[in-house]
Motif scaffolding. Structure first.
Motif, PDB file in Angstrom:
ATOM      1  N   SER A   1       0.816  -1.220   0.000  1.00 30.25           N
ATOM      2  CA  SER A   1       0.000   0.000   0.000  1.00 30.25           C
ATOM      3  C   SER A   1       0.851   1.273   0.000  1.00 30.25           C
ATOM      4  O   SER A   1       0.693   2.133   0.875  1.00 30.25           O
ATOM      5  CB  SER A   1      -0.975   0.028   1.177  1.00 30.25           C
ATOM      6  OG  SER A   1      -2.058  -0.818   0.921  1.00 30.25           O
ATOM      7  N   PRO A   2       1.745   1.428  -0.964  1.00 31.13           N
ATOM      8  CA  PRO A   2       2.560   2.658  -0.999  1.00 31.13           C
ATOM      9  C   PRO A   2       1.721   3.909  -1.249  1.00 31.13           C
ATOM     10  O   PRO A   2       2.195   5.018  -1.020  1.00 31.13           O
ATOM     11  CB  PRO A   2       3.529   2.410  -2.159  1.00 31.13           C
ATOM     12  CG  PRO A   2       2.852   1.398  -3.021  1.00 31.13           C
ATOM     13  CD  PRO A   2       2.072   0.518  -2.084  1.00 31.13           C
ATOM     14  N   LEU A   3       0.463   3.716  -1.691  1.00 27.13           N
ATOM     15  CA  LEU A   3      -0.451   4.846  -1.876  1.00 27.13           C
ATOM     16  C   LEU A   3      -1.501   4.860  -0.768  1.00 27.13           C
ATOM     17  O   LEU A   3      -2.538   5.519  -0.901  1.00 27.13           O
ATOM     18  CB  LEU A   3      -1.151   4.746  -3.249  1.00 27.13           C
ATOM     19  CG  LEU A   3      -0.258   4.386  -4.436  1.00 27.13           C
ATOM     20  CD1 LEU A   3      -1.085   4.225  -5.707  1.00 27.13           C
ATOM     21  CD2 LEU A   3       0.830   5.439  -4.629  1.00 27.13           C
ATOM     22  N   GLY A   4      -1.232   4.118   0.306  1.00 27.31           N
ATOM     23  CA  GLY A   4      -2.224   4.021   1.386  1.00 27.31           C
ATOM     24  C   GLY A   4      -3.548   3.481   0.867  1.00 27.31           C
ATOM     25  O   GLY A   4      -4.611   3.929   1.289  1.00 27.31           O
ATOM     26  N   SER A   5      -3.453   2.519  -0.065  1.00 26.96           N
ATOM     27  CA  SER A   5      -4.663   1.969  -0.728  1.00 26.96           C
ATOM     28  C   SER A   5      -5.519   3.087  -1.329  1.00 26.96           C
ATOM     29  O   SER A   5      -6.743   2.981  -1.384  1.00 26.96           O
ATOM     30  CB  SER A   5      -5.495   1.128   0.248  1.00 26.96           C
ATOM     31  OG  SER A   5      -4.809  -0.059   0.551  1.00 26.96           O
TER      32      SER A   5
ATOM     33  N   LEU B   1      -4.211   9.868  -1.392  1.00 25.79           N
ATOM     34  CA  LEU B   1      -4.083  10.589  -2.664  1.00 25.79           C
ATOM     35  C   LEU B   1      -4.848  11.906  -2.709  1.00 25.79           C
ATOM     36  O   LEU B   1      -4.577  12.748  -3.556  1.00 25.79           O
ATOM     37  CB  LEU B   1      -4.497   9.680  -3.834  1.00 25.79           C
ATOM     38  CG  LEU B   1      -3.651   8.402  -3.955  1.00 25.79           C
ATOM     39  CD1 LEU B   1      -4.109   7.558  -5.134  1.00 25.79           C
ATOM     40  CD2 LEU B   1      -2.161   8.738  -4.109  1.00 25.79           C
TER      41      LEU B   1
ATOM     42  N   ALA C   1       0.215  10.231  -6.465  1.00 26.51           N
ATOM     43  CA  ALA C   1       0.618   8.818  -6.499  1.00 26.51           C
ATOM     44  C   ALA C   1       2.110   8.708  -6.859  1.00 26.51           C
ATOM     45  O   ALA C   1       2.867   7.970  -6.213  1.00 26.51           O
ATOM     46  CB  ALA C   1      -0.230   8.053  -7.514  1.00 26.51           C
TER      47      ALA C   1
ATOM     48  N   LYS D   1      -0.495  -0.841  -6.504  1.00 28.25           N
ATOM     49  CA  LYS D   1      -1.510  -1.666  -7.174  1.00 28.25           C
ATOM     50  C   LYS D   1      -2.377  -0.752  -8.021  1.00 28.25           C
ATOM     51  O   LYS D   1      -2.864   0.287  -7.553  1.00 28.25           O
ATOM     52  CB  LYS D   1      -2.354  -2.388  -6.128  1.00 28.25           C
ATOM     53  CG  LYS D   1      -3.566  -3.120  -6.689  1.00 28.25           C
ATOM     54  CD  LYS D   1      -4.843  -2.301  -6.651  1.00 28.25           C
ATOM     55  CE  LYS D   1      -6.034  -3.025  -7.266  1.00 28.25           C
ATOM     56  NZ  LYS D   1      -7.229  -2.170  -7.376  1.00 28.25           N
ATOM     57  N   SER D   2      -2.583  -1.123  -9.263  1.00 26.20           N
ATOM     58  CA  SER D   2      -3.622  -0.491 -10.067  1.00 26.20           C
ATOM     59  C   SER D   2      -4.076  -1.465 -11.142  1.00 26.20           C
ATOM     60  O   SER D   2      -3.270  -2.221 -11.673  1.00 26.20           O
ATOM     61  CB  SER D   2      -3.121   0.797 -10.733  1.00 26.20           C
ATOM     62  OG  SER D   2      -4.169   1.305 -11.545  1.00 26.20           O
ATOM     63  N   VAL D   3      -5.360  -1.428 -11.433  1.00 24.25           N
ATOM     64  CA  VAL D   3      -5.873  -2.237 -12.540  1.00 24.25           C
ATOM     65  C   VAL D   3      -6.222  -1.331 -13.724  1.00 24.25           C
ATOM     66  O   VAL D   3      -6.828  -1.772 -14.685  1.00 24.25           O
ATOM     67  CB  VAL D   3      -7.100  -3.069 -12.097  1.00 24.25           C
ATOM     68  CG1 VAL D   3      -6.690  -4.113 -11.064  1.00 24.25           C
ATOM     69  CG2 VAL D   3      -8.219  -2.186 -11.559  1.00 24.25           C
ATOM     70  N   THR D   4      -5.822  -0.054 -13.623  1.00 22.89           N
ATOM     71  CA  THR D   4      -6.164   0.934 -14.647  1.00 22.89           C
ATOM     72  C   THR D   4      -4.929   1.209 -15.508  1.00 22.89           C
ATOM     73  O   THR D   4      -3.920   1.709 -14.994  1.00 22.89           O
ATOM     74  CB  THR D   4      -6.602   2.258 -13.958  1.00 22.89           C
ATOM     75  OG1 THR D   4      -7.516   1.935 -12.906  1.00 22.89           O
ATOM     76  CG2 THR D   4      -7.220   3.214 -14.940  1.00 22.89           C
TER      77      THR D   4
ATOM     78  N   ARG E   1      -2.924   4.399 -15.124  1.00 25.42           N
ATOM     79  CA  ARG E   1      -2.264   4.519 -13.813  1.00 25.42           C
ATOM     80  C   ARG E   1      -1.071   3.571 -13.701  1.00 25.42           C
ATOM     81  O   ARG E   1      -0.063   3.910 -13.078  1.00 25.42           O
ATOM     82  CB  ARG E   1      -3.259   4.224 -12.694  1.00 25.42           C
ATOM     83  CG  ARG E   1      -4.337   5.291 -12.553  1.00 25.42           C
ATOM     84  CD  ARG E   1      -5.339   4.848 -11.518  1.00 25.42           C
ATOM     85  NE  ARG E   1      -6.327   5.879 -11.233  1.00 25.42           N
ATOM     86  CZ  ARG E   1      -7.395   5.669 -10.471  1.00 25.42           C
ATOM     87  NH1 ARG E   1      -7.603   4.470  -9.932  1.00 25.42           N
ATOM     88  NH2 ARG E   1      -8.237   6.644 -10.242  1.00 25.42           N
TER      89      ARG E   1
ATOM     90  N   GLN F   1       1.507   5.456 -15.317  1.00 28.96           N
ATOM     91  CA  GLN F   1       1.901   6.625 -14.512  1.00 28.96           C
ATOM     92  C   GLN F   1       2.792   6.210 -13.333  1.00 28.96           C
ATOM     93  O   GLN F   1       3.770   6.884 -13.004  1.00 28.96           O
ATOM     94  CB  GLN F   1       0.629   7.303 -13.989  1.00 28.96           C
ATOM     95  CG  GLN F   1       0.875   8.605 -13.279  1.00 28.96           C
ATOM     96  CD  GLN F   1      -0.363   9.048 -12.510  1.00 28.96           C
ATOM     97  OE1 GLN F   1      -0.369   9.033 -11.281  1.00 28.96           O
ATOM     98  NE2 GLN F   1      -1.403   9.441 -13.218  1.00 28.96           N
ATOM     99  N   ASN F   2       2.456   5.077 -12.732  1.00 28.59           N
ATOM    100  CA  ASN F   2       3.146   4.666 -11.507  1.00 28.59           C
ATOM    101  C   ASN F   2       4.591   4.228 -11.738  1.00 28.59           C
ATOM    102  O   ASN F   2       5.361   4.108 -10.784  1.00 28.59           O
ATOM    103  CB  ASN F   2       2.354   3.556 -10.804  1.00 28.59           C
ATOM    104  CG  ASN F   2       1.018   4.054 -10.287  1.00 28.59           C
ATOM    105  OD1 ASN F   2       0.778   5.258 -10.228  1.00 28.59           O
ATOM    106  ND2 ASN F   2       0.138   3.140  -9.930  1.00 28.59           N
TER     107      ASN F   2
END
Ligand code: A2P
Length: 287
Positions: free
Chosen positions: A196-200, A204, A221, A238-241, A244, A247-248
């Motif tokens: 969770s580096p983005l705090g889930s 953000l 992010a 984590k991203s399913v987009t 993103r 971007q990450n």
């Protein structure tokens, strides 16, 4: 760290790419497509766990990517219901079957057994670790480590471990940096990974972080991911987009100043999951 696949060398010489692709809370269909897209974009480090319920989909995404197995770094995690020597060995075999792989690059104890669960917690963790050591020696696991361990659990395991753990994966993001645990884990020879580096997603919307990110022309992010990298902590957003996911990984063309690093590190608690090994009920522990 200058590029996506720069690596950290673990204590046994295995190379761990400095940024990974996380799959916690990715349902199967999204996990398969997300992994395939991440690998297509250039990610080579994929993180999953038995309890995420998507190991099979992650394996499908890996196969669909067409990238050779030895170019990828795949992590999965042992679950709390598989504690003990024999069960651990069976759990490794089951995860390998789910993933469709002959070996995983990194296998982690997802959560330590703790005193609240049983007074035998030390012995149980030690027995689980013996299973890890056997499967490591048998070549099924290229590296072995821990997740969500704190000093007390790390020290207890060290009393009997023949092979020292190589990684500790913990919750880490602006607003919850567990500095003491990061430092202690590193002192014990472990690389530290951030779940969770983005705090889930919870951090953000923070305005302070948004203002700092804007100075660099980056998203919040990206700031969080870069923050972890500059703390020598390996982030696995984590991203399913697809946009993103792209971007990450675009976080290697800027450097957060020392002053901003200090400001981020000093932020009040924000986005903490509520999961700690000694506190959360065992069936809530999934991060
Ligand atoms: P989604 O998967 O729908 O794209 P963490 O890695 O800390 O667990 O955070 C994951 C959460 O953050 C998910 O809800 C994910 O949404 C969201 N997320 C991931 N990357 C970004 C991004 N670049 N911008 C905004 N939200 C993001």
């Amino acid at each position: 760290m200058k590029t996506l696949n720069d690596f950290v060398t673990l204590s046994n010489g295995v190379k761990l790419p400095c940024l990974g692709y996380g799959t916690w809370q990715s349902p199967k269909a999204e996990a398969k497509e997300g992994v395939k897209e991440a690998i297509r974009l250039g990610y080579r480090h994929i993180d999953t766990a038995l309890v995420y319920g998507n190991e099979d989909a992650v394996g499908e995404g890996i196969r669909a990517s067409g990238i050779k197995r030895d170019e990828l770094f795949v992590t999965t995690k042992h679950w709390i219901t598989d504690r003990g020597y024999e069960k651990t060995i069976a759990a490794v075999e089951a995860s390998l079957r789910n993933l469709g792989l002959d070996y995983v690059d990194l296998y982690l104890i997802h959560w330590p057994c703790v005193e609240k669960v049983t007074p035998e917690w030390k012995e149980i963790n030690a027995a689980t670790w013996r299973g890890f050591e056997k499967m490591y020696r048998d070549g099924k696991l290229r590296a072995i480590g821990l997740s969500n361990f704190e000093k007390k659990h790390i020290d207890a395991l060290a009393e009997t471990a023949e092979i020292a753990p190589m990684v500790n994966q913990i919750e880490f993001h602006p607003g919850y940096t567990q500095t003491d645990n990061v430092e202690y884990s590193k002192k014990c020879g472990m690389a530290v990974e951030a779940w969770s580096p983005l705090g889930s997603g919870a951090v953000l919307k923070d305005e302070t972080l948004g203002a700092i990110a804007a100075k660099y022309g980056k998203s919040t992010a990206q700031l969080c991911i870069r923050f972890a990298l500059q703390c020598d902590v390996i982030p696995m957003p984590k991203s399913v987009t697809p946009a993103r996911i792209a971007q990450n990984m675009d976080v290697f063309d800027f450097e957060i100043t020392d002053e901003d690093m200090k400001a981020i590190a000093a932020m009040p608690e924000l986005g903490f999951s509520g999961y700690r090994p000694e506190e959360a009920p065992a069936d809530a522990l999934v991060g």
